[in-house]
Design an enzyme around this catalytic site. Structure first.
Site, PDB file in Angstrom:
ATOM      1  N   LEU A 189       0.859  -1.181   0.000  1.00  0.00           N
ATOM      2  CA  LEU A 189       0.000   0.000   0.000  1.00  0.00           C
ATOM      3  C   LEU A 189       0.900   1.237   0.000  1.00  0.00           C
ATOM      4  CD1 LEU A 189      -2.876  -0.670   2.588  1.00  0.00           C
ATOM      5  CD2 LEU A 189      -3.139  -0.309   0.135  1.00  0.00           C
ATOM      6  N   ASP A 190       0.530   2.248  -0.777  1.00  0.00           N
ATOM      7  CA  ASP A 190       1.280   3.500  -0.757  1.00  0.00           C
ATOM      8  C   ASP A 190       1.290   4.072   0.666  1.00  0.00           C
ATOM      9  OD1 ASP A 190       1.674   3.397  -3.498  1.00  0.00           O
ATOM     10  OD2 ASP A 190      -0.147   4.547  -3.929  1.00  0.00           O
ATOM     11  N   PRO A 191       2.321   4.843   1.021  1.00  0.00           N
ATOM     12  CA  PRO A 191       2.366   5.436   2.364  1.00  0.00           C
ATOM     13  C   PRO A 191       1.106   6.209   2.737  1.00  0.00           C
ATOM     14  CG  PRO A 191       4.484   5.686   1.305  1.00  0.00           C
ATOM     15  CD  PRO A 191       3.561   5.117   0.262  1.00  0.00           C
ATOM     16  N   ALA A 208      -1.910   5.660   1.705  1.00  0.00           N
ATOM     17  CA  ALA A 208      -3.099   4.804   1.691  1.00  0.00           C
ATOM     18  C   ALA A 208      -3.338   4.147   3.041  1.00  0.00           C
ATOM     19  CB  ALA A 208      -2.954   3.734   0.615  1.00  0.00           C
ATOM     20  N   ARG A 227      -4.257   4.881  -8.463  1.00  0.00           N
ATOM     21  CA  ARG A 227      -3.791   6.179  -8.966  1.00  0.00           C
ATOM     22  C   ARG A 227      -3.875   6.248 -10.491  1.00  0.00           C
ATOM     23  NH1 ARG A 227       1.856   6.776  -7.395  1.00  0.00           N
ATOM     24  NH2 ARG A 227       1.866   4.544  -6.912  1.00  0.00           N
TER      25      ARG A 227
END
Length: 301
Positions: free
Chosen positions: A46-48, A50, A181
Site C-alpha cells: 500500500l502506498d504510504p 493509503a 492512482r
C-alpha cells in the site's frame, strides 16, 4: 557452524489496518518485532498515504503470499478533478490544471471503459522495475519513463458519492496489479478534466478484511505478549481461494519429503493448484494430478 536465526519460529497471518503516513515495509518490520518472529512479509504494498488492509505473513505463512497477492481486492477512493499531479495522488506536485468538471452522467459513461479486462500503465512513482531499478527512484531523479501497459481485471468500478463538483468517491474490485492512482489519472484524462487520487483505502484483500485488522497502536501495546499471539490467523487462511485435499498418512510423509503424495479425495480438477492437509494442518501446496498432489511449496509446521 550455521548462524542461529534470531526470533521465534512462529507462523501465521496478521491483518493490519494500516494508517496513512507509514510505508508497508515499516509496518512489516513493526509486526515482526512485536511477534519476535524469525521471518515476515506482506501480500501487496500500500502506498504510504493509503490506509486499510495490509496482510502480514509470518514464518511458513510467507509461502502462501503469492496466493493472497493474486486474489481479488476492494478499494474505496476519492478523485479530485481538474488537477494532474506528478505522483497521480495528493502527495505530489500539481503539473497541470483544467477548468472543466464532468457531470455525473459523463462520469458514469466514462467508467464503462474501465471495467472488465483493461490495460493500465503504472504511475511514474511506482514500484515496478525498469532495467533493474524501481520506477519511483528513477522518477525522483527527475527522469520520465515510458512504462509498458499491464493487463488488469476490474470486476466492478462504480461512483458511490459526489461530494461536490470537484470530487467523486468510487469503489473498485479488481485483480492483481491494479493501481488506483492510474484509474484516477486515466479517468480524468478520458473526461478531459484531469484527475488524481485524494485518498484511498483497501477494504479487503482476498480473505482479509480491514474491519478485522489491528492498528499499530494495538501492536505496540501488546508486543511480545501472549495476548498478541491470539490475533495470529492460521497459515491456511492465505489458501482460502484454493481447494483443500485431505491426505492419506503415506501421502503426508511423501509430501513432507518433497515427493508427490496420495490424497484421499479431491475437489480439484487435474492440473489445478490446491493445498493438502493432514490431521487438520497444511502440508503442501502444489498441482493436483490424478489422485496425487505434486508439491511446489512444503510447509514445515
Amino acid at each position: 557452524m550455521a548462524r542461529k536465526t534470531k526470533g521465534r519460529p512462529i507462523s501465521g497471518w496478521v491483518v493490519i489496518d494500516k494508517p496513512a503516513g507509514v510505508t508497508s515495509t515499516s509496518v512489516v518490520g513493526k509486526v515482526r518485532w512485536a511477534f519476535d518472529a524469525q521471518k515476515a512479509g506482506h501480500a501487496g504494498t500500500l502506498d504510504p498515504a493509503a490506509t486499510g488492509v495490509l496482510a502480514v505473513a509470518l514464518g511458513e505463512a510467507t509461502k502462501t503470499v503469492p496466493f493472497v497477492t493474486d486474489a481479488m481486492k476492494s478499494y474505496r477512493f476519492l478523485v479530485r478533478f481538474g488537477q494532474a499531479t506528478d505522483t497521480d495522488d495528493a502527495e505530489g506536485t500539481v503539473i497541470a490544471t483544467r477548468d472543466a468538471r464532468p457531470t455525473d452522467a459523463q462520469i458514469e459513461e466514462a467508467l464503462v471503459a474501465f471495467r472488465g479486462d483493461i490495460e493500465q500503465v503504472p504511475p511514474q512513482y511506482s514500484a515496478v522495475k525498469v532495467e533493474g531499478e524501481r520506477a519511483y527512484d528513477i522518477a525522483r531523479a527527475g527522469e520520465a519513463m515510458d512504462l509498458a501497459a499491464r493487463p488488469l481485471f476490474v470486476e466492478t468500478l462504480r461512483m458511490i458519492r459526489r461530494p461536490d463538483d470537484d470530487t467523486a468517491e468510487f469503489e473498485m474490485v479488481c485483480g492483481k496489479g491494479g493501481y488506483v492512482r492510474s484509474i484516477a489519472r486515466d479517468l480524468g484524462a478520458a473526461l478531459g478534466c484531469l484527475g488524481h487520487v485524494v485518498w484511498l483505502r483497501r477494504e479487503w484483500s482476498g480473505p482479509f478484511r480491514a474491519e478485522a485488522g489491528l492498528g499499530l497502536a494495538q501492536i505496540e501495546e501488546l508486543a511480545r505478549t501472549p495476548e498478541l499471539d491470539a490475533y495470529l490467523l492460521p497459515v491456511e487462511t492465505g489458501l482460502a481461494d484454493l481447494p483443500e485435499l485431505p491426505l492419506a498418512p503415506d501421502g503426508a510423509v511423501r509430501l513432507r519429503n518433497g515427493n508427490p503424495g496420495r490424497v484421499l479425495s479431491s475437489r480439484a480438477a487435474p492440473g489445478e493448484t490446491a493445498w493438502a492437509s493432514f490431521e487438520g494442518r497444511p502440508v503442501a501446496v502444489g498441482t493436483y494430478m490424478g489422485g496425487e498432489l505434486h508439491p511446489s511449496r512444503v510447509f514445515n509446521l
